[in-house]
Write an enzyme that holds these catalytic residues in place. Structure first.
Site, PDB file in Angstrom:
ATOM      1  CD  GLU A  33      14.006 -26.647-109.600  1.00  0.00           C
ATOM      2  OE1 GLU A  33      13.284 -26.351-108.648  1.00  0.00           O
ATOM      3  OE2 GLU A  33      15.042 -27.330-109.480  1.00  0.00           O
ATOM      4  CG  HIS A  44      16.295 -28.186-106.256  1.00  0.00           C
ATOM      5  ND1 HIS A  44      15.041 -27.898-106.733  1.00  0.00           N
ATOM      6  CD2 HIS A  44      16.114 -28.700-105.022  1.00  0.00           C
ATOM      7  CE1 HIS A  44      14.143 -28.228-105.822  1.00  0.00           C
ATOM      8  NE2 HIS A  44      14.767 -28.716-104.769  1.00  0.00           N
TER       9      HIS A  44
END
Lengths: 289, 391
Positions: free
Chosen positions: A209, A247
């Protein structure tokens, strides 16, 4: 074969008797994981889920011979728990807890490294070797045994990727969630060579990511050391700059850490990069035939 | 979590990091009083918002008289400041910092950040103070010095010497001052669980003193529980109201510009869902992670927040249940249709833990506007079609 854990791996649980620890330890036991005990201070001597409870990790290791610890303690105590495991001779700590302070993880990881202990996470779903050993919180039933190794920063994308691999007619050797925090334990560059060396893994799915540059480093390593086919997806192509996307580590700062930069780097070294996680299964099928 | 400049300077002062004297005010009258108290003869009137580039945007101005302080405060307070770090709508200035003018001889840059590769704090410094540090890094990277500091040993003398010599500071008394400055800054970085501290510019005055002329600080959200004094500095008016509201329910929400609302479990899958919508020719309206403990109430809240955005033409609920149980999400959707008027098509894909039960629950509920999808690709395609009015 598999990587890191298998049917003979002896596991203890730190934070064994807590709500989360109990629920997931029970699920792991049901999956077949050899959980041989757990640690909760001041509950030593009790039995929980049919397994012995210890006051300290060193006592648990001495008595049970466990080599892996699954950590569920609350965020403020994660650093302490990891350092305790390292000194007690644990070889791999799988840290599930979400929200551990970054400063604590800096200290804990440095200490783990000093004592030769590997760590996974924090804030990760754990690790699973299909049909043998599940250490973590993933839904075990979707992991059909097979020859695809999977590494992912995200829990739910681990499930999504696995599900597609299985629907495409393949299965998983070992799937590893590495977590999405700014400081994490084992990452692509430690895990890719393990999959390369594992005779049961024929193809590797790598899910990354935005944020940081672990995927860029992985591209360099893949070029030099990995001969097995790799499929990659990088989440966050549509994420705005400067915003943390769930996150803590998923943030694009300046021009660094973008999905595009990572996708280009991986594509340049021959990795099959997909633009949507919905294409993972198809890509694996193309590569494995 | 970020704080204002005036708050960062309060922290600096507490740790002995030198700053010019200043007073935070919320009205023009208070600004003039503050200026009188500070004494002058020169003041700086500074907009307090959580974004850099305030000077270029017209939010920082020099005043040479009390009349000018009044006029500038009048101008800046209540203005909407647009900088390269705000969005196009900008930020409303509600607070001012009235500060003593400084006798600036040189401008430096100094920051402490986490180096994710080295996994330890990094001190960054440059002689190119007052400039955008990203530009300096891009154009003249040799003008940035970086000094990693292992927290296990802390800030040592050699770190300080690398900094002082790196910045070309040769006067011994000045070396001592800049080293002490950096050491204190590092101490507060560690003690307060800061994520980053940036001082740009850090100035050297005519008398050879170093002053933090600006101060920007961000903190590790995961550590706020043990930093009550920092948490008390949180200014909710600087944050997006919908994000704050969402966080109360354990939802992680970020608004975007598109038309398809997203409700997903897990940050990675949430981003992956946005990417898939984009790939299929649609545009995501938001990032929304319902988290691991999603239930009927949180799902209903998620719908409410998504639907506040008038641009939303369809909502894609994409759940791969691990810890999250799909039946709870299904009940949440039903609950939401009772509380909120959902007037756009809702595309639902539920997979993983208890998915068959969930599908049964949704079928029996007979909700208008509900479209069931079999997997991620199918769901994204149906969402894009629905947003275009082709369902």
């Amino acid at each position: 074969m598999s990587i890191l854990v298998n049917k003979d791996t002896k596991v203890i649980v730190q934070g064994f008797t807590g709500k989360e620890g109990s629920f997931h330890a029970e699920q792991c036991l049901a999956y077949g994981t050899k959980i041989v005990g757990g640690v909760t201070p001041n509950k030593g001597g009790q039995t929980h889920l049919g397994q012995p409870v210890f006051n300290t990790v060193s006592e648990a290791v001495k008595t049970t011979g466990a080599t892996v610890s699954m950590i569920f303690v609350p965020p403020a105590f994660v650093g302490d728990a990891v350092m305790e495991a390292a000194e007690a001779g644990i070889e791999l700590a799988v840290i599930i807890t979400e929200g551990a302070p970054v400063k604590d993880m800096q200290m804990a990881k440095a200490h783990a490294t000093k004592h030769g202990m590997k760590t996974l996470g924090p804030n990760c779903p754990g690790i699973i070797t299909a049909d043998e050993c599940k250490i973590g919180i993933m839904p075990g039933m979707i992991f059909k045994k097979g020859n695809v190794g999977l590494i992912s920063k995200s829990g739910t994308l681990t499930y999504e990727g696995t599900n597609q691999v299985v629907k495409a007619g393949y299965g998983i050797s070992t799937a590893v969630g590495i977590g999405g925090d700014p400081i994490i334990g084992l990452s692509y560059n430690q895990l890719l060579p393990m999959f390369e060396a594992d005779p049961d893994t024929k193809c590797i799915v790598m899910i990354g990511e935005i944020g940081g540059d672990l995927e860029i480093q992985a591209a360099k390593l893949i070029k030099e050391q990995i001969t097995k086919p790799v499929v990659a997806f990088i989440a966050g192509q549509t994420a705005p700059k400067g915003k943390t996307m769930g996150h803590a580590g998923a943030i694009v700062s300046g021009s660094a850490g973008t999905a595009k930069e990572k996708m280009d780097a991986l594509e340049a070294v021959g990795v099959k990069v997909v633009v949507s996680p919905a294409e993972i299964g198809k890509a694996v099928k193309e590569l494995l035939g | 979590m970020n704080i204002h400049e005036y708050q960062a300077k309060q922290i600096f002062a507490k740790y002995g990091v030198p700053t010019p004297k200043g007073i935070m005010v919320e009205s023009v009258e208070a600004a003039v009083e503050a200026a009188q108290e500070l004494g002058g003869p020169v003041w700086v009137v500074k907009a307090q918002i959580h974004a850099g580039g305030r000077g270029l945007g017209g939010g920082v101005k020099l005043a040479k008289s009390l009349e000018e302080v009044e006029a500038l405060s009048n101008e800046i307070l209540g203005m909407t400041l647009v900088t390269h770090q705000t969005d196009a709508a900008g930020k409303l200035v509600q607070k001012l910092y009235i500060e003593d003018g400084a006798d600036i001889q040189d401008e430096f840059y100094l920051s402490v950040v986490l180096d994710r590769k080295l996994e330890m704090p990094l001190i960054m410094a440059s002689t190119e103070g007052g400039m955008n540090i990203e530009d300096v890094a891009e154009n003249t990277p040799e003008k940035i010095i970086t000094i990693p500091v292992d927290p296990a040993i802390g800030f040592q003398g050699f770190h300080g010497r690398e900094l002082a010599f790196g910045l070309g500071i040769t006067d011994k008394a000045e070396q001592k001052k800049i080293i002490s400055f950096a050491q204190k800054l590092f101490t507060l970085y560690m003690e307060l669980d800061a994520e980053m501290i940036e001082i740009n510019p850090l100035v050297r005055t005519g008398s050879g003193d170093f002053l933090a002329l600006d101060g920007k600080m961000g903190f590790d959200n995961s550590a706020l529980g043990r930093q009550p004094e920092i948490l008390a500095m949180r200014d909710l008016t600087e944050e997006d109201a919908d994000e704050v509201e969402a966080a109360k329910y354990g939802l992680s929400y970020v608004a975007l510009d598109g038309e398809i609302g997203c409700m997903v479990n897990g940050a990675g899958l949430a981003m992956g869902t946005m990417d898939t919508i984009n790939y299929m020719g649609g545009t995501p309206a938001n990032f929304l992670d319902v988290g691991g403990s999603a239930n009927a109430e949180t799902v209903a809240k998620g719908f409410e927040i998504i639907l506040k955005n008038p641009k939303v033409k369809a909502i894609f609920v994409n759940i791969f249940g691990g810890i999250v149980r799909c039946d709870r999400i299904a009940n949440g959707i039903i609950e939401a249709t009772k509380i909120t008027d959902i007037n756009v098509p809702v595309i639902v894909r539920l997979d993983g833990t208890n998915a068959p039960e969930a599908s049964e629950i949704l079928k029996n509920a007979n909700i208008a506007n509900l479209i069931v999808a079999t997997d991620l690709g199918d769901g994204a395609a149906k969402s894009v079609a629905a947003a275009k009015g082709n369902n």
